[in-house]
Design an enzyme around this catalytic site. Structure first.
Site, PDB file in Angstrom:
ATOM      1  CE  LYS A 190      -1.238  -0.587  -1.108  1.00 35.07           C
ATOM      2  NZ  LYS A 190      -1.167  -1.830  -0.368  1.00 35.07           N
ATOM      3  CG  HIS A 204       2.292  -0.450  -4.962  1.00 32.74           C
ATOM      4  ND1 HIS A 204       2.202  -1.794  -4.689  1.00 32.74           N
ATOM      5  CD2 HIS A 204       2.799   0.105  -3.835  1.00 32.74           C
ATOM      6  CE1 HIS A 204       2.635  -2.028  -3.449  1.00 32.74           C
ATOM      7  NE2 HIS A 204       3.007  -0.892  -2.918  1.00 32.74           N
TER       8      HIS A 204
END
Length: 275
Positions: free
Chosen positions: A78, A111
């Protein structure tokens, strides 16, 4: 779902294992290498890391040393909040890839929905996807309104939304929205960092099947068609978390677990966080 290596097909045709190993707060070096190695030996084929976890090197090393063909293992990482934006995301991806020591990533996620930045960030993910650097793209911690905002402009719909999800936070509306749009929901912290494991309902259901409360929760995830990535560094626990394919919860038991919902988070609220 009969086996640890069973997969769900994402809306672009890529297959993602239903169960993976999460490595949040697992130290880079021996600790993460051993956890990933153990998981792969047991039969896991899905490992979830992130730039923020600072253990991509160890994850990559364990994968490379496993002897398992790369195409059999599904790797997620991420882009962190401080790297969000178009150019900075492309750079962050190169850094992650270098640390992992891999030629591509199976799933790359935004994220957190950083206000004013996540759309540009996602555009970078679309480029990486079109360039064949990642096999699937998605988001993490996105609420319905974030997804609506993103989908109003994006070219490629997210394939996955990874969110906090457990019996105290069932996120029914979000789950329904994702299903409606062909976005696969994935659970982080499915065991609520252990907080949920003393819950009498789960203990009681577990006793009936000779299973632990953790195994009951992970089975509940699967029967709700939610991909799940329990984190552990203990070999016995990693093995136990995968041993959920020899029993099935009844509709009544599923409803009892659903009823534990309190809309309670243990992680940050995506609408009210400051990193």
């Amino acid at each position: 779902m009969k086996h640890l290596q069973d997969r769900v097909t994402l809306h672009n045709g890529v297959q993602m294992p239903w169960i993976g190993l999460g490595v949040y707060k697992v130290k880079n070096g021996e600790e993460v290498i051993n956890a990933v190695r153990t998981a792969l030996e047991i039969g896991y084929r899905h490992i979830d890391t992130a730039a923020y976890y600072e253990n991509e090197e160890g994850v990559g090393k364990a994968i490379r040393e496993s002897g398992i063909p790369r195409e059999e293992i599904f790797i997620t990482t991420k882009v962190w909040n401080s790297d969000q934006g178009y150019e900075t995301t492309l750079k962050a991806f190169e850094t992650s890839l270098q640390k992992l020591g891999l030629e591509y990533v199976d799933l790359y996620l935004v994220h957190w929905p950083v206000k004013g930045k996540y759309k540009e960030t996602y555009k970078a993910l679309e480029k990486l996807y079109k360039d064949g650097r990642v096999r699937a793209i998605g988001v993490s911690n996105f609420q319905i309104h974030h997804l609506e905002d993103l989908m109003a402009d994006c070219e490629i719909k997210p394939m996955v939304n990874q969110v906090e999800y457990h019996p105290r936070l069932t996120q029914k509306e979000l789950h329904a929205f994702c299903k409606q749009h062909g976005i696969q929901l994935e659970a982080w912290s499915p065991l609520m960092r252990g907080e949920i494991l003393q819950e009498p309902t789960l203990v009681e259901i577990g006793e009936k099947y000779g299973k632990t409360p953790a195994q009951v929760v992970l089975r509940w995830d699967l029967q709700n068609e939610v991909v799940t990535i329990p984190k552990s560094v203990t070999p016995q626990r990693i093995k136990e978390n995968a041993d959920i394919f020899d029993f099935e919860l009844t509709a009544e038991e599923m409803a009892k677990i659903d009823a534990l919902n309190l809309n309670k988070r243990i992680g940050p609220d995506p609408d009210n966080f400051d990193f």
